[in-house]
Structures are given as C-alpha cells and as structure tokens.
Design a protein around this motif. Structure first.
Motif, PDB file in Angstrom:
ATOM      1  N   VAL A 233      12.988   1.140   0.611  1.00  0.00           N
ATOM      2  CA  VAL A 233      12.530   2.284   1.401  1.00  0.00           C
ATOM      3  C   VAL A 233      13.075   3.578   0.811  1.00  0.00           C
ATOM      4  O   VAL A 233      12.356   4.584   0.698  1.00  0.00           O
ATOM      5  CB  VAL A 233      12.968   2.135   2.871  1.00  0.00           C
ATOM      6  N   ALA A 234      14.350   3.554   0.435  1.00  0.00           N
ATOM      7  CA  ALA A 234      14.938   4.743  -0.189  1.00  0.00           C
ATOM      8  C   ALA A 234      14.256   5.070  -1.508  1.00  0.00           C
ATOM      9  O   ALA A 234      14.024   6.243  -1.839  1.00  0.00           O
ATOM     10  CB  ALA A 234      16.436   4.516  -0.403  1.00  0.00           C
ATOM     11  N   TYR A 237      10.936   6.716  -0.830  1.00  0.00           N
ATOM     12  CA  TYR A 237      11.148   8.093  -0.392  1.00  0.00           C
ATOM     13  C   TYR A 237      11.466   8.999  -1.591  1.00  0.00           C
ATOM     14  O   TYR A 237      10.942  10.114  -1.706  1.00  0.00           O
ATOM     15  CB  TYR A 237      12.289   8.133   0.617  1.00  0.00           C
ATOM     16  N   ALA A 238      12.308   8.510  -2.506  1.00  0.00           N
ATOM     17  CA  ALA A 238      12.681   9.302  -3.679  1.00  0.00           C
ATOM     18  C   ALA A 238      11.497   9.495  -4.621  1.00  0.00           C
ATOM     19  O   ALA A 238      11.273  10.592  -5.145  1.00  0.00           O
ATOM     20  CB  ALA A 238      13.836   8.624  -4.416  1.00  0.00           C
ATOM     21  N   ALA A 240       8.461   9.620  -3.863  1.00  0.00           N
ATOM     22  CA  ALA A 240       7.479  10.512  -3.243  1.00  0.00           C
ATOM     23  C   ALA A 240       7.970  11.949  -3.181  1.00  0.00           C
ATOM     24  O   ALA A 240       7.354  12.793  -2.522  1.00  0.00           O
ATOM     25  CB  ALA A 240       7.137  10.024  -1.845  1.00  0.00           C
ATOM     26  N   GLY A 242      10.804  13.076  -1.845  1.00  0.00           N
ATOM     27  CA  GLY A 242      11.491  13.411  -0.605  1.00  0.00           C
ATOM     28  C   GLY A 242      10.575  13.675   0.573  1.00  0.00           C
ATOM     29  O   GLY A 242      10.980  14.325   1.543  1.00  0.00           O
ATOM     30  N   ARG A 243       9.359  13.169   0.516  1.00  0.00           N
ATOM     31  CA  ARG A 243       8.450  13.343   1.657  1.00  0.00           C
ATOM     32  C   ARG A 243       8.049  11.971   2.210  1.00  0.00           C
ATOM     33  O   ARG A 243       8.086  10.959   1.509  1.00  0.00           O
ATOM     34  CB  ARG A 243       7.205  14.114   1.247  1.00  0.00           C
ATOM     35  N   ALA A 244       7.671  11.987   3.466  1.00  0.00           N
ATOM     36  CA  ALA A 244       7.280  10.744   4.127  1.00  0.00           C
ATOM     37  C   ALA A 244       5.909  10.297   3.644  1.00  0.00           C
ATOM     38  O   ALA A 244       4.993  11.111   3.477  1.00  0.00           O
ATOM     39  CB  ALA A 244       7.271  10.942   5.639  1.00  0.00           C
ATOM     40  N   THR A 245       5.771   9.007   3.387  1.00  0.00           N
ATOM     41  CA  THR A 245       4.488   8.405   3.023  1.00  0.00           C
ATOM     42  C   THR A 245       4.286   7.172   3.895  1.00  0.00           C
ATOM     43  O   THR A 245       5.139   6.823   4.713  1.00  0.00           O
ATOM     44  CB  THR A 245       4.472   7.992   1.541  1.00  0.00           C
ATOM     45  N   THR A 248       7.284   4.781   3.437  1.00  0.00           N
ATOM     46  CA  THR A 248       8.517   5.067   4.189  1.00  0.00           C
ATOM     47  C   THR A 248       8.302   4.847   5.672  1.00  0.00           C
ATOM     48  O   THR A 248       9.193   4.330   6.370  1.00  0.00           O
ATOM     49  CB  THR A 248       8.973   6.510   3.931  1.00  0.00           C
ATOM     50  N   ASP A 249       7.141   5.224   6.185  1.00  0.00           N
ATOM     51  CA  ASP A 249       6.862   5.002   7.612  1.00  0.00           C
ATOM     52  C   ASP A 249       6.883   3.516   7.947  1.00  0.00           C
ATOM     53  O   ASP A 249       7.507   3.088   8.931  1.00  0.00           O
ATOM     54  CB  ASP A 249       5.499   5.596   7.984  1.00  0.00           C
ATOM     55  N   LEU A 252      10.568   1.989   7.499  1.00  0.00           N
ATOM     56  CA  LEU A 252      11.488   2.340   8.579  1.00  0.00           C
ATOM     57  C   LEU A 252      11.082   1.682   9.896  1.00  0.00           C
ATOM     58  O   LEU A 252      11.934   1.177  10.645  1.00  0.00           O
ATOM     59  CB  LEU A 252      11.550   3.857   8.743  1.00  0.00           C
TER      60      LEU A 252
END
Length: 451
Positions: A233-234, A237-238, A240, A242-245, A248-249, A252
């Motif tokens: 997940v990290a 996020y990296a 992308a 630093g934005r939610a995709t 990541t949704d 999490l």
C-alpha cells in the motif's frame, strides 16, 4: 522444547497433503474445517483430536477466516513457521486462481446470455444460502433471550441506524464482557466431551512445534508483519506521487477490514457491500451479489469475494494503467492485505494460546460478538434479498438512515422463482451448497435462453 528447524513430518509430504486439502475446501468454514479434521486427525493422524480443537478454539477468537488461520496453525505445529506459510498460502491459492479467472470472464463476457443466465441463477441461490447461515449460526450462538436481544440489536443497528460494522462488533464484545461479569452462566460455553473411541495421534503432542513466550520475539514478529502487511500500500501511494488512487483506497479499506472480520465472511460482507457500493462505487449492489455467488462456487475462504470487488473497481478506475493490468494488481494487493494478518495473528499468538483459551472474560466477549453476528448476517440476507429481487431500492429516512425499502414496481419474477427453487433444494431436500448452486445456475441459464 522441539527444535524449530526440525520438521515433524517430511516437508514434501506435508506440502502434498496441504495441496490436496486446498482443492477440497468448498462449503464455507464448517466444510473446510471438516476437511482438515478428516485429513489431519482421522486419516493421517498427525494431530490429536484435542490439540486440533484447541487450535480451532484459538482461531475462533481471531478476526479473519478461521479455517485459513487453522490451516496456518496446523502447518506451524507440524513444520514450524515454514509449514505455516505453506499451509496458509496453499489454502487460499485455488480460490485466488479461480476467482481471478471468473472475474476476467465476468468483465469480458458479462453481457453474454451464457454468463448472464448462470449468474442470474447463482445470485438468486445466494438468498437461501445466507438465510441458512443465519439459522445455523443462530442455533449455536443464541442460547437465551439475552443473547437473542444482542442479535436483534445488532440487526437494527446495521439495518436501520447504519451504525458502522466495527462499532457493532466492539459494542457486542463489550456487552458480552459485562454479562460475563454479572451473569457468567449466560455466556459460558459448555465444553465438548472427548469421544470414548478416540484414537491417539501418531505424533504425540510434545513432539509438535512450539516456542516459549518472549517479548523480544513478539515485537520482532509484530514489526516484520506490519511492514510486510502495509508495504504494498505504501509503495502504491509513493508510485502515485503521494496521491490517493484506487490501489491505496482498496489497500487501506480491506486492510482495515481484516482486523474486524469477526464471525466469518457473511458477518462482514454487509459492511464491505455498503462501502464498496455506496461509498467507493467500485461495483453495483447486484454485482456484489454475483461476486458472492461466484465465491460460493470456488474452493477457499468465502472472503475471497473481496478479490472480485477489487478486480472490478480497479478495472473501471485503473489509475492510468492498462485496465486489465490494474485489475490483476488490485486483486493481488487486496488478497495480500486481507490474509497477511492471518499469518501474523498465528505466529504472534501461538505461544499464548493456553492463556487466551482459559481467559473467561475474553470468552464472554467472544460470545457476545458471536450472538451479534446472527443479526449481522440477517442484515446481509435482507440486503441481498432486496437487491436481487428488485431492480431498485432506497433507504427510508435521511442521510442513508432507515430500513432498506425496495421499489415495489421493480420486482423481478425470474430471481424470485430461482430463489424459491434454491430454498426448496436446501431446506426441503437438504442438498449441499455446491449442488444447489449448480442446479440454480443451469435453471437461470434456461430462463435467460427462453426469455
């Protein structure tokens, strides 16, 4: 103390046994545990009856699929941590492969008459299957009016007040703990007596793997497990920026879900359906029912339906990737964050099993959660029934509060007839789930062709 590097049974033989077990794990946790009991206790006699039940009791205390955790625990007893990883991985591998293939077929050919008809029958059969789960769990969990009240309260909290599922679980556990302090006889579970003709295991209990309790060991396992759990997940996020995709949704959400899935897949699916459909929009309510129907036909834990949810969500919102590649990556990610905690719970908690098993306060809390699970599964049955039999539905009240009410003018006779057929096969003829799904699927195909 046994040597942690020593294998109680040859690793190759253990691998072969777990591979055979993994392809027989149909029918939900009860059927999966029965398969493991037959193979490990009755036929191979690698683990004794009492030790197997001891491990099962511990796994019942944990969030997540208890059958898969029991496989990890049993593999650890026989071959240490490597055996646990092999057993737990093989246990979910057939389900992962088949759900991935079925998800691809659904996205690529979901509009064809063949797929539409089969899914029509399978989705309708889910209704009596979930109702049967309510009755089965209720017959074991509801032993008095107080526990019945907890079940009803859980149903109303979810179906009418839209209380978040984790809060319902915590409240039920707290209620069970309080009841255990004031009236312990209401939440005490009677122990099952040992059978008179019970055969001793070929491997004595003291030869199985074990380890001493150690704070340093526990911290090391916890640190490594948490890093491995959230690393994908990290990384998403990296990558992308630093934005939610969608990755990541999903990572999490399903990672958090893995920590609150008390009571099995049926208990948590209403929570998953509500979030995936209403909040994130990864799929429709009807597709959620179809995903559960597909998961019912495959080996492995029923919670593998989350892979179908992830596949559809990422295919429709691929975050700049090729949709098919995004769907496969999302499937891998969600399965990872869902099942890694299972390994962590077993490897971390195995040395403390005896202490946890004898903890009456914890057992009382679990009894409260189990009673509430009946109401949670009843809410799932309501959700699936409304969205299967009616093309449209909404909640009475404001801000998603109130009972789910169908638009009566959108009633669909085809799934209603198929649901009645499924109920006849399950409750009257007492057919197993897999055979019922097969007949209902063929009946749905016939209706689709003729109409």
């Amino acid at each position: 103390m046994t040597d942690p590097a020593r294998h109680v049974v040859p690793l190759r033989e253990a691998f072969r046994a777990w591979f055979l077990i993994s392809w027989q794990t149909f029918g939900g946790p009860a059927g999966q545990i029965a398969v493991m009991h037959r193979e490990l206790v009755e036929e191979r006699r690698w683990i004794g009856e009492r030790r197997f039940l001891h491990a099962m009791s511990y796994c019942m205390l944990l969030p997540g699929p208890e059958a898969q955790q029991l496989a990890v625990y049993s593999g650890w007893l026989l071959n240490g941590w490597l055996g646990g990883i092999i057993a737990g991985t093989l246990f979910v591998l057939p389900g992962f492969i088949t759900i991935l293939a079925l998800s691809w077929v659904y996205v690529a050919h979901g509009d064809s008459t063949l797929v539409t008809g089969l899914l029509l029958g399978l989705a309708a059969a889910v209704i009596p299957i979930v109702v049967q789960a309510v009755l089965r769990v209720g017959s074991r969990a509801i032993r008095n009016r107080l526990l019945l009240g907890l079940a009803v309260a859980a149903f109303l909290a979810l179906a009418v007040l839209a209380v978040p599922f984790p809060l319902v679980v915590l409240a039920a556990g707290g209620a069970g703990w309080l009841i255990g302090r004031r009236a312990p006889e209401l939440v005490r579970i009677p122990e099952k007596p040992a059978a008179a003709d019970e055969l001793p295991p070929l491997i004595p209990d003291d030869a199985l793997h074990g380890t001493t309790r150690s704070g340093r060991r526990s911290l090391a396992i916890l640190a490594v497990g948490l890093v491995l759990w959230m690393l994908p997940v990290a990384a998403a996020y990296a990558l992308a920026g630093g934005r939610a995709t969608v990755f990541t949704d999903q990572g999490l959400f399903f990672g958090g879900m893995a920590l609150v899935t008390f009571g099995g897949a049926y208990a948590v699916l209403s929570y998953v359906a509500q979030a995936a459909v209403e909040h994130y929009g990864w799929l429709t309510a009807q597709e959620m029912v179809r995903g559960l129907a597909l998961a019912e036909t495959t080996p492995g834990p029923l919670i593998m339906v989350v892979q179908f949810v992830a596949f559809l969500g990422a295919f429709r919102d691929p975050a700049g990737l090729d949709p098919w590649a995004a769907a496969v990556l999302a499937s891998l990610l969600v399965v990872w964050v869902t099942f890694v905690p299972c390994f962590l719970f077993i490897f971390l908690g195995a040395p403390y099993v005896e202490r946890l098993r004898g903890n009456e306060a914890l057992s009382a809390a679990l009894t409260g959660v189990t009673a509430a699970v009946v109401g949670v599964i009843a809410n799932l049955a309501l959700y699936f029934t409304v969205h299967t039999l009616f093309a449209d539905a909404d909640r009475a009240g404001q801000d998603h509060l109130g009972l789910l009410v169908p638009a009566w003018s959108t009633f669909q006779w085809q799934p209603a007839v198929l649901a009645l057929l499924g109920a006849l096969l399950i409750f009257r003829l007492r057919w197993p789930v897999l055979r019922t799904l097969g007949v209902c699927g063929l009946a749905g195909l016939a209706i689709a062709v003729l109409t």
